[in-house]
Design an enzyme around this catalytic site. Structure first.
Site, PDB file in Angstrom:
ATOM      1  N   HIS A 119       0.248  -0.946  -0.015  1.00  0.00           N
ATOM      2  CA  HIS A 119      -0.161  -0.430  -0.297  1.00  0.00           C
ATOM      3  C   HIS A 119       0.789   1.596  -0.206  1.00  0.00           C
ATOM      4  O   HIS A 119       0.494   2.552   0.059  1.00  0.00           O
ATOM      5  CB  HIS A 119      -1.012   0.169   1.110  1.00  0.00           C
ATOM      6  CG  HIS A 119      -2.174   0.592   0.770  1.00  0.00           C
ATOM      7  ND1 HIS A 119      -2.636   1.815  -0.164  1.00  0.00           N
ATOM      8  CD2 HIS A 119      -3.511  -0.038   1.409  1.00  0.00           C
ATOM      9  CE1 HIS A 119      -3.987   1.879   0.125  1.00  0.00           C
ATOM     10  NE2 HIS A 119      -4.462   0.943   1.331  1.00  0.00           N
ATOM     11  N   ALA A 120       1.918   0.820   0.623  1.00  0.00           N
ATOM     12  CA  ALA A 120       3.088   2.247   0.151  1.00  0.00           C
ATOM     13  C   ALA A 120       3.174   2.280  -1.560  1.00  0.00           C
ATOM     14  O   ALA A 120       3.893   3.975  -1.652  1.00  0.00           O
ATOM     15  CB  ALA A 120       4.520   2.446   0.940  1.00  0.00           C
TER      16      ALA A 120
END
Length: 434
Positions: free
Chosen positions: A138-139
């Protein structure tokens, strides 16, 4: 593309640093017609197309003294063989075997010394089919921009290239207004005041462990065409109402009062503004919605959801989230990082779940000449949120992918409740489903 992570992207790394049981990867599991290709064929395909997503050739590096957010840098030792692997699905490769594989794979953390993505060829599905499990941290990307990885693996029709339609996207003109008069007037900031109030009584939250449980159900979008037209609501309204019905069933099953503030959901909203998504990034804001689980009537539920989302948008809650992120970008990173880690360590009772809806291609995808028959979405859980729901539409079918902590033994009650709530609006069952 910026060399440094945004405050939001960096926060996803911090969430993993704070809780060793958290793996913040998003992704999908695609079911494809057989026969399965060889691992070498898949690796060659990915190697040839990786230039379509340059960020996927980069890894994260911390900056000197961590005075600035982590940055992206090219990985000179990138080896596609470490990112494209193979796994055998447990015999006989039925639904339960696929669910177990997805839950186990998604719970595993990624190696931050490498680019934050991987693809697993899964052979041995029932009926001679095979699967592709795609994971993205998700980063690196949000639910919309994460579909950029699809172009590396699948043949995507030009007209279905990923665009940031999101969940009722936030128009750019409104974002500009929110950054000015709306925020100064306090309307944007006041939109989040209800989030300061804990959810009412017992909910579905709790500590999470290392393992994950996964399940899904699928429904044909055409089944609610008349309902949407007659009630003047959106697919997202109907989908969120179905999720609400599922959580109501789960609360009743557990002997918990389905109070109007028992289930508060974080609802991500795309802030890509309809632009072509040509690279991974996090451009997402959010709504905080108390799902009307107190309502037993399905028609009342969908109307309540429609009115709720409209009210939150009139209060400019999504824009407030964008403005808050813009303000955070002006604060020295060490202060933001310290505050983020402190907030993640504090116990809270203000959120119950996360529900995300990402529109997918409505024309068939293919990989190495094999057609994708079904696409199952995955959303991670963290910070006492033990259950999350991801919705993804593909070729006329809407799939609800449900993630939970491994200790949630009654996840099937939620899944069946979502399915029943959808069909209570759509009428007699004509296809799709579990």
């Amino acid at each position: 593309m910026s060399d440094h992570l945004s405050a939001l992207s960096a926060a996803f790394l911090s969430a993993e640093d704070v809780d060793p049981h958290v793996s913040l990867v998003i992704g999908s599991f695609a079911v494809l017609a057989g026969p399965a290709p060889s691992l070498d064929e898949l690796r060659r395909l990915v190697e040839q197309r990786l230039a379509l997503a340059p960020r996927y050739r980069q890894r994260i590096r911390r900056t000197a003294l961590e005075l600035r957010p982590p940055r992206w840098e090219d990985d000179p030792a990138l080896d596609v063989r470490l990112h494209v692997r193979k796994a055998e699905v447990t015999t006989p490769g039925e639904r339960g075997d696929v669910a177990e594989l997805v839950g186990r794979a998604m719970a595993a953390r990624m190696d931050r010394d490498r680019p934050l993505w991987d693809i697993t060829l899964c052979d041995g599905l029932a009926g001679g089919r095979w699967g592709l499990l795609c994971r993205v941290h998700h980063a690196l990307a949000d639910g919309v921009s994460g579909t950029a990885l699809l172009r590396v693996v699948y043949d995507v029709p030009h007209e279905t290239a990923a665009t940031a339609v999101g969940v009722r996207r936030v128009p750019r003109s409104r974002l500009r207004r929110a950054a000015g008069a709306a925020w100064v007037a306090g309307r944007g900031g006041s939109a989040f005041l209800p989030a300061l109030v804990p959810v009412h009584g017992p909910s579905v939250t709790g500590l999470i462990g290392e393992g994950r449980r996964y399940a899904w159900t699928g429904v044909p979008l055409a089944s609610v065409r008349e309902v949407r037209r007659d009630m003047h609501v959106t697919v997202n309204d109907v989908a969120l109402a179905a999720v609400t019905g599922g959580f109501r069933a789960l609360l009743v099953h557990r002997g918990i009062e389905p109070h109007s503030r028992a289930i508060r959901s974080l609802v991500p909203v795309s802030a890509w503004d309809g632009a072509l998504v040509d690279g991974p990034d996090n451009r997402v804001t959010l709504l905080l919605a108390d799902l009307p689980v107190e309502l037993d009537d399905p028609v009342e539920r969908v109307r309540a959801i429609h009115d709720l989302v409209d009210r939150l948008r009139r209060d400019r809650e999504p824009e407030a989230g964008v403005v808050a992120q813009q303000l955070l970008s002006a604060v020295p990173y060490p202060l933001v990082e310290t505050a983020t880690r402190l907030a993640l360590r504090l116990p809270h009772h203000h959120l119950s779940t996360v529900t995300t809806n990402v529109p997918g291609p409505q024309q068939p995808l293919s990989c190495l000449g094999r057609e994708v028959e079904q696409m199952l979405p995955y959303v991670p859980i963290a910070d006492r949120i033990r259950i999350g729901v991801a919705m993804f539409s593909y070729c006329g079918e809407l799939t609800f992918g449900i993630t939970s902590d491994l200790d949630v033994a009654d996840l099937d009650v939620l899944v069946e409740g979502i399915d029943a709530a959808w069909w209570s609006l759509a009428g007699s069952r004509t296809g799709g489903g579990r």
